[in-house]
Structure formats: C-alpha cells, structure tokens
Design a protein around this motif. Structure first.
Motif, mmCIF file in Angstrom:
data_model
loop_
_atom_site.group_PDB
_atom_site.id
_atom_site.type_symbol
_atom_site.label_atom_id
_atom_site.label_comp_id
_atom_site.label_asym_id
_atom_site.label_seq_id
_atom_site.Cartn_x
_atom_site.Cartn_y
_atom_site.Cartn_z
ATOM 1 N N ARG A 151 0.843 -1.194 0.000
ATOM 2 C CA ARG A 151 0.000 0.000 0.000
ATOM 3 C C ARG A 151 0.884 1.251 0.000
ATOM 4 N N TYR A 152 1.937 1.197 0.817
ATOM 5 C CA TYR A 152 2.845 2.343 0.874
ATOM 6 C C TYR A 152 3.582 2.536 -0.456
ATOM 7 N N ALA A 153 4.127 1.445 -0.993
ATOM 8 C CA ALA A 153 4.867 1.549 -2.258
ATOM 9 C C ALA A 153 3.946 2.073 -3.357
ATOM 10 N N GLY A 154 2.680 1.705 -3.304
ATOM 11 C CA GLY A 154 1.707 2.110 -4.314
ATOM 12 C C GLY A 154 1.405 3.600 -4.302
ATOM 13 N N GLU B 101 1.516 1.905 -10.368
ATOM 14 C CA GLU B 101 1.497 0.776 -11.293
ATOM 15 C C GLU B 101 1.728 -0.559 -10.566
ATOM 16 N N LEU B 102 2.370 -0.505 -9.398
ATOM 17 C CA LEU B 102 2.604 -1.736 -8.634
ATOM 18 C C LEU B 102 1.294 -2.392 -8.204
ATOM 19 N N LEU B 103 0.279 -1.559 -8.001
ATOM 20 C CA LEU B 103 -1.008 -2.093 -7.541
ATOM 21 C C LEU B 103 -1.763 -2.787 -8.666
ATOM 22 N N ASP B 104 -1.457 -2.394 -9.901
ATOM 23 C CA ASP B 104 -2.050 -3.042 -11.064
ATOM 24 C C ASP B 104 -3.579 -3.119 -10.937
ATOM 25 N N GLY B 105 -4.144 -2.026 -10.458
ATOM 26 C CA GLY B 105 -5.602 -1.953 -10.381
ATOM 27 C C GLY B 105 -6.218 -2.648 -9.175
ATOM 28 N N ASP B 106 -5.422 -3.382 -8.426
ATOM 29 C CA ASP B 106 -5.984 -4.080 -7.273
ATOM 30 C C ASP B 106 -5.412 -3.511 -5.976
ATOM 31 N N GLY B 107 -6.160 -2.552 -5.403
ATOM 32 C CA GLY B 107 -5.709 -1.937 -4.154
ATOM 33 C C GLY B 107 -6.609 -2.310 -2.993
ATOM 34 N N ILE C 89 2.765 -7.462 -1.018
ATOM 35 C CA ILE C 89 3.963 -7.160 -1.826
ATOM 36 C C ILE C 89 4.573 -8.410 -2.460
ATOM 37 N N GLY C 90 4.369 -9.589 -1.853
ATOM 38 C CA GLY C 90 4.916 -10.824 -2.411
ATOM 39 C C GLY C 90 6.415 -10.945 -2.232
ATOM 40 N N LEU C 91 6.952 -12.069 -2.717
ATOM 41 C CA LEU C 91 8.391 -12.298 -2.598
ATOM 42 C C LEU C 91 8.945 -12.761 -3.950
ATOM 43 N N ASN C 92 10.135 -12.294 -4.282
ATOM 44 C CA ASN C 92 10.812 -12.871 -5.447
ATOM 45 C C ASN C 92 11.813 -13.915 -4.959
ATOM 46 N N ARG C 93 12.581 -14.456 -5.891
ATOM 47 C CA ARG C 93 13.453 -15.564 -5.501
ATOM 48 C C ARG C 93 14.402 -15.178 -4.368
ATOM 49 N N GLN C 94 14.988 -13.998 -4.524
ATOM 50 C CA GLN C 94 15.952 -13.548 -3.521
ATOM 51 C C GLN C 94 15.280 -13.346 -2.152
ATOM 52 N N ASP C 95 14.084 -12.742 -2.173
ATOM 53 C CA ASP C 95 13.347 -12.553 -0.914
ATOM 54 C C ASP C 95 13.088 -13.898 -0.230
ATOM 55 N N LEU C 96 12.720 -14.887 -1.051
ATOM 56 C CA LEU C 96 12.412 -16.206 -0.489
ATOM 57 C C LEU C 96 13.623 -16.788 0.216
ATOM 58 N N VAL C 97 14.772 -16.691 -0.452
ATOM 59 C CA VAL C 97 15.983 -17.248 0.134
ATOM 60 C C VAL C 97 16.351 -16.486 1.407
ATOM 61 N N GLU C 98 16.288 -15.151 1.309
ATOM 62 C CA GLU C 98 16.748 -14.345 2.445
ATOM 63 C C GLU C 98 15.764 -14.346 3.605
ATOM 64 N N ASN C 99 14.470 -14.281 3.300
ATOM 65 C CA ASN C 99 13.503 -14.103 4.389
ATOM 66 C C ASN C 99 12.970 -15.411 4.951
ATOM 67 N N LEU C 100 12.930 -16.442 4.117
ATOM 68 C CA LEU C 100 12.409 -17.705 4.632
ATOM 69 C C LEU C 100 13.507 -18.745 4.838
ATOM 70 N N ALA D 41 4.984 -7.863 -6.357
ATOM 71 C CA ALA D 41 4.330 -6.768 -7.078
ATOM 72 C C ALA D 41 5.312 -6.126 -8.045
ATOM 73 N N GLY D 42 4.893 -5.912 -9.273
ATOM 74 C CA GLY D 42 5.753 -5.267 -10.269
ATOM 75 C C GLY D 42 6.613 -6.253 -11.043
ATOM 76 N N GLU D 43 6.620 -7.522 -10.680
ATOM 77 C CA GLU D 43 7.407 -8.521 -11.403
ATOM 78 C C GLU D 43 6.464 -9.530 -12.055
ATOM 79 N N SER D 44 6.944 -10.188 -13.130
ATOM 80 C CA SER D 44 6.040 -11.106 -13.823
ATOM 81 C C SER D 44 6.281 -12.568 -13.429
ATOM 82 N N GLN D 45 7.498 -12.859 -12.985
ATOM 83 C CA GLN D 45 7.812 -14.246 -12.657
ATOM 84 C C GLN D 45 7.303 -14.632 -11.272
ATOM 85 N N GLY D 46 6.590 -15.738 -11.194
ATOM 86 C CA GLY D 46 6.147 -16.246 -9.901
ATOM 87 C C GLY D 46 7.066 -17.360 -9.419
ATOM 88 N N TRP D 47 6.941 -17.726 -8.135
ATOM 89 C CA TRP D 47 7.824 -18.727 -7.536
ATOM 90 C C TRP D 47 7.058 -19.644 -6.602
#
Ligand code: ADP
Ligand code: MG
Length: 615
Positions: A46-49, A54-60, A82-93, A143-149
């Motif tokens: 919400r803050y980044a948006g 554009e990060l919200l992509d219409g869904d706020g 906000i979701g997680l990308n690959r790096q977030d997954l490794v670092e945060n989980l 958010a803002g990325e197309s690749q899911g994990w």
C-alpha cells in the motif's frame, strides 16, 4: 527452470527442529503469525503504491483469505500484498533475518524442553507453521514482477524453489496439516482463532466456508476505535503484532492529540527488555501511519533514541499521504508530533513512578532513559524526576528527591560512585568514610552514568560529585558523625605521616600523581582516586575496553593514617635509610590498590616477586 534445492541457515534448522518437536499445546498461534506477516506485506505494498501506483495493477483492495480444504487436508493463507521474489524467499524464509525470531533465538536456554515451551509465547513467525504442518508451500509473485515462484519445505534442513506460472500477486501459504491437526480445517474454529488473535488487523481476514467467504475480524485499525471498545486482550494482541513482541505490555498509552496538530498514538512500553535495546544504531521502533496508511517503521525523527523502548503506532491526520521517507527528515509537522509524544510519554511515566511496579520499568529501561539526561536539555528536569538509583543505604532504587531530603548536615553535594557491578561497588574502599559517617552515595552501574552527571551538573542546586574523585571533604559533614558514638580511630602522628608520604612519593615517582593522607578510608590501608579534573577510573576502564582511551593518567594514592599497617610504617619512616626500605612496600601497596580497583597490574611478575619476598 528446474527445481533448486537449498539448505536452511544452520540457526533455522535448529529452530525448525525445536518447532517440529514442540510440545506446546497452544499451536493455534501459527495462524496469528501468518496473518501478521500477510498484513505487513499488504501494508508494504500500500505504501509503495502511493508513489508507484502501477505496482497495484488496479488491485488496491487488500485482504487476507484463509481457506481450509478438507479433501486435501490443507489450509491456505493468501494475501495480495507485496509478495516475494526468488531472492526474498531465500533471504527471508531461509535465514533468520528478522526481529521476532531472532529475539526467540537469543533466549534459547539449550534445554530442549524449556525451549519448546517458549515457542508458543514467541510465535517464531513464519516457522510456527511447522508446528501443525508436515510440509509448507509458498506460491508467490512480487508486485511489479512477472515471474512467480514456488517455495516448498518439509522443515527438515532443506527447501526448494522453482519457477511458477500464473502465480497471483502476493503470497499464498499452504500448510499440509500433520496427522491429528484436523481442527484447523473447521471454518468455525478458524473464525474463532482469527477473532481472538487477529481482530486488530486493519484489513479484512476472510475465512472461506464452502462457497462463502466472510470477514472474521473487525477489519478496522485498532487505534481508530474508541478506548471503551477495546479489551486488554485486544491491546495485548495488537502489541504483539506491532512490536513483534511476546511479553505483556507494561504500559499501554492510547490517546488522540487534538489542537495545533492532530494525531493518534497507541504506544506500549514492554515489560521485558528487548534483546537488541543496546544495539549501537539506537533506532526507534514506532510505526508511522498517515490517515491509516502505513508509511514507515524506520523514521528516527519521530522519537528520540532515549525512548526507543516504545512500541506502537502514530497515525497523523496532517502529514500528506504521498510523503516520501526522505521528506520526513526535518519536517516541521513531524517534529511537533515528536515533541508531543515525548511530553505525553514522560507525563505518563511520571504518573506511574509512584507505583510499586515502576521498578520493573526502571530495571529494564532506566539505562536507556538516562541517555536523555545527556541528550535532551529541555526535558532534563522531567527526566531527573523519573530517575531512580540504588545507594549505599537503599537496595531499592530511590528518587533524587528522596536522596536530597535525607542529606546530612553540612553535606553540599550528591555523592555517587560508578562501576560495573553493584556488589563490587558496595565494597569500594573509597566509600568507607562515607559509610562510616552515614553519608549516602548513589551506586551507578550503567555505562551512561559516566556521562550524564557531568552534563547535568546538579539537581536542586546540589552538585553531583564522585566519591572516588578529588578530595572527599568529609570533615565538613557533621550530621552523621559517630552515629554509633564510636570514638574516632587513632591516627599516626602527622610528622610521621609526612615522612611516610615523602618516602612513598620518592619510590613511586611518575607512577602516581600524588600520595596523600585519606579521610575517606576507615578499613582499608590504601586506595586510588582520580584527581578532580582527570577522567574517572571506571570511565577510563570502559573506554579502554573499546580501545578509546589514550595514555593512562597517573592516579592519586591515598593512605589511611588510622590503619595499623600504615601507623607502623609511619613509625619507621623517620629512621635512617627508611626511604630505601620502604620503596618495595610502596610499590606493593600501589599494586594492591590497583587490584582492589579492578585495574590491571602493569608488571604482575614484579608484584609476585615482591609479595613472595614478604611471605
Ligand atoms: P517477522 O515477521 O518478525 O519479520 P517472520 O518469520 O514472521 O518474521 O517472517 C519473515 C519474513 O518473511 C518477513 O519479514 C517477510 O519479509 C517475509 N514474509 C513472510 N510472510 C510474508 C508474506 N505473506 N508476504 C511477503 N513477505 C513475507
Ligand atoms: Mg512475522
């Protein structure tokens, strides 16, 4: 891309081992932890948006959905944050990067049984899921990325990460429930858990029940509700969420400031000292919201460092919503909020200061609050009132007003002594004269105690003075003398003392700044004191530990004219050739004074040799 296998950081593996074997009966708190994370993730987006719509992509419309699947025996907690990308997954989980869990690890005792029962209190964040699940899967897209994990683990040392197509934005955490955990498939049970632990979450937490989805929480920010509608349990759960904490709040302060500047504060003082309270960054932890939108939890302008033990939220009506973190620096509105917060918190502490449990607060956070004496000139008088000190006459911490009220006749100063350890400090030879005369001395054991008395100077016009520095001036104090009516001990004649002191000075040369007869010693033969303008002995040791001290300033050696040994030595001091004979004795006594003080000996071997020669 194929699935990749990675190992958890060693600490995570250790933790997971405990979690899996946890005997804790209150396992339901795993849901609180996952919902708390989902809520944080939505706040972040919400803050980044605000600045990147554009990060919200219409869904706020942020929400969290809890879906049980009886057939598959899974429970899924999904958010559109906000979701997680690959790096977030490794670092945060994959590692322990964050607050709550790190706090848990810092308290581990090594006793598996005890540690397992702690898990329930702490929650241990994301990893709590493994209390009820034999496998956890995270399907996520940032958010803002197309690749899911897809992240997956059975909690046994390793996890896998693979690309996933068509992952919706945010994170959905699927728990494959262990045998016997079917209660978490019952919508009614889930609704009750959400209501109990997560009612304060400001977004809707929907529980799916067949085709229907229904919000199980109030979904309004807790601090916007009126105090009368909030139960102590709800405050506590909110505190756990916002403070990543696990204890009971010692103080809950919920108020709305109106007038020149409008904001709502919901603030907590923990009852237990957070493990990182003395981290050198001295960061404050309040979360700043603007009109209910989370802005940041990293705004040092919001609160002075000496109140960094506070947890909670501040929600401003007046700051602009699109404010960037950079714009918060030197913002005049923010500095008004800060002034208001400080005033309010100190006033509240003052109200609590008469209560018996103020000592709990003081023991946890007194050392932090005292930093304000040094840093916040304007609030110094208020802070001095809040300070408590243990003394030579009181094991319970007392206020300075109490000290001043019972000062002895002729006593002009507030006496204090600093050191690392209360027990050792109480036995300091420098205190003997004060104790004999019944003059109270503050026993100061926090590093900050070396700094504030100099900055503050005095309290109610009574200067702070070190009992281990300069002259003791005890002769002027009459009030307590001979309280027990005991006659003063016999002292060596003054000409003999003069000869002894001259011999000692000759022997010790530059190693001491001076040798003099003491009026602060009654039991010990000798002690070291710092000269009036020199750095105190304890401060010098502190700085030395941090490689900060320069050359050692020479100290004053005080000798006790009433001590049997000194009287005998004084008797010998006027004889022919006495100075030579006394040289080794002088060095032995100086080293002895150093040992009592906790100072290292410059030449321990020489000390041992001299001592052996006397035995
Ligand atoms: P904490 O919440 O104290 O940071 P957790 O173990 O609960 O610790 O979570 C670890 C980290 O994993 C979080 O800080 C966050 O970065 C990330 N995380 C967990 N859940 C989510 C989620 N639903 N969406 C995005 N990130 C998440
Ligand atoms: Mg968490």
């Amino acid at each position: 891309m194929a699935e990749e296998k990675l190992s958890f950081q060693a600490e995570v593996s250790k933790l997971l081992d405990l979690v899996v074997h946890s005997l804790y009966s209150n396992k339901e708190i795993f849901l609180r932890e996952l919902i708390s994370n989902a809520s944080d993730a939505c706040d972040k987006l919400r803050y980044a948006g605000l600045t990147q719509p554009e990060l919200l992509d219409g869904d706020g419309a942020f929400q969290i959905v809890v879906t049980p699947d009886k057939a598959a025996r899974t429970l899924t907690i999904a958010d559109n944050g906000i979701g997680l990308n690959r790096q977030d997954l490794v670092e945060n989980l994959g590692t322990i990067a964050r607050s709550g869990t790190a706090a848990f690890l810092s308290t581990l005792s090594g006793d598996a049984k005890k540690d397992m029962s702690l898990i329930g209190q702490f929650g241990v964040g994301f990893y709590s899921a493994f209390m009820v699940a034999e496998k956890v899967e995270v399907l996520t897209r940032k958010a803002g990325e197309s690749q899911g994990w897809r992240w997956s683990s059975d909690g046994k040392g390793e996890f896998t990460i693979a690309e996933a197509d068509a992952a919706p934005r945010g994170a959905s955490i699927t728990l494959f429930l262990r045998e016997g955990e079917d209660e978490y498939l019952e919508p009614e049970r889930l609704r009750r858990i959400v209501k109990t632990y997560s009612d304060h979450i400001a977004l809707p937490v929907l529980v799916a029940d067949g085709e229907t989805r229904e919000a199980a929480n109030s979904a309004s920010a807790l601090w916007t509700r009126s105090k009368a509608e909030i139960s102590p349990e709800q405050y506590k759960e909110f505190y756990h969420h916002v403070g990543h904490a696990f204890d009971d709040p010692w103080l809950t302060l919920h108020y709305k400031a109106e007038g020149a500047i409008e904001y709502t504060g919901l603030l907590f003082v923990p009852s237990q000292k957070p493990f990182d309270i003395f981290h050198p960054d001295r960061k404050q932890h309040l979360k700043l919201y603007v009109k209910r939108v989370f802005i940041t939890d990293d705004c040092d302008e919001l609160l002075p460092s000496y109140l960094r033990f506070l947890r909670g939220v501040v929600d401003s009506q007046d700051l602009p919503l699109n404010i960037s973190r950079e714009m918060l620096q030197h913002n005049p509105l923010l500095s008004k909020i800060r002034t208001g917060l400080v005033k309010r918190v100190l006033a509240e502490l003052k109200k609590k200061a008469a209560d018996a449990d103020y000592a709990t607060f003081w023991d946890s956070f007194g050392a932090v609050l005292k930093e304000g004496l040094y840093e916040d000139f304007e609030r110094r008088a208020d802070l001095l009132e809040l300070c408590r000190f243990r003394t030579t006459l009181s094991d319970e911490p007392i206020a300075l007003s109490t000290y001043i009220a019972r000062m002895k006749e002729g006593q002009e100063a507030i006496y204090m002594i600093t050191g690392d350890d209360l027990a050792a400090l109480k036995k300091s030879p420098q205190l003997e004269g004060f104790i004999a005369k019944g003059v109270e001395v503050l026993l100061l054991t926090d590093p900050i105690d070396e700094f504030w008395p100099g900055a503050v100077g005095s309290c109610q016009d009574k200067p702070f003075r070190s009992a281990a520095q300069g002259g003791a001036d005890l002769s002027a104090i009459t009030g307590g003398e001979g309280a027990d009516g005991a006659p003063k001990a016999e002292a060596a004649p003054s000409d003999a003392m003069a000869a002894l002191i001259a011999a000692f000075k000759l022997a010790l040369g530059d190693e001491v700044k001076d040798v003099r007869a003491s009026d602060r010693l009654t039991e010990s033969a000798v002690c070291l004191v710092a000269d009036e303008g020199d750095m105190g002995l304890h401060l010098e040791r502190l700085l030395r530990q941090h490689q900060q001290a320069g050359a050692r300033p020479p100290r004053i050696l005080e000798v006790n004219p009433t001590h049997a040994l000194i009287r005998r030595l004084a008797g010998e001091a006027q004889a022919e050739g006495a100075a030579d004979r006394l040289a080794d004795t002088a060095r032995l006594l100086l080293d002895q004074a150093r040992i009592i003080e906790g100072e290292p000996l410059p030449d321990p071997a020489a000390f041992a040799r001299r001592l052996a020669a006397r035995l």
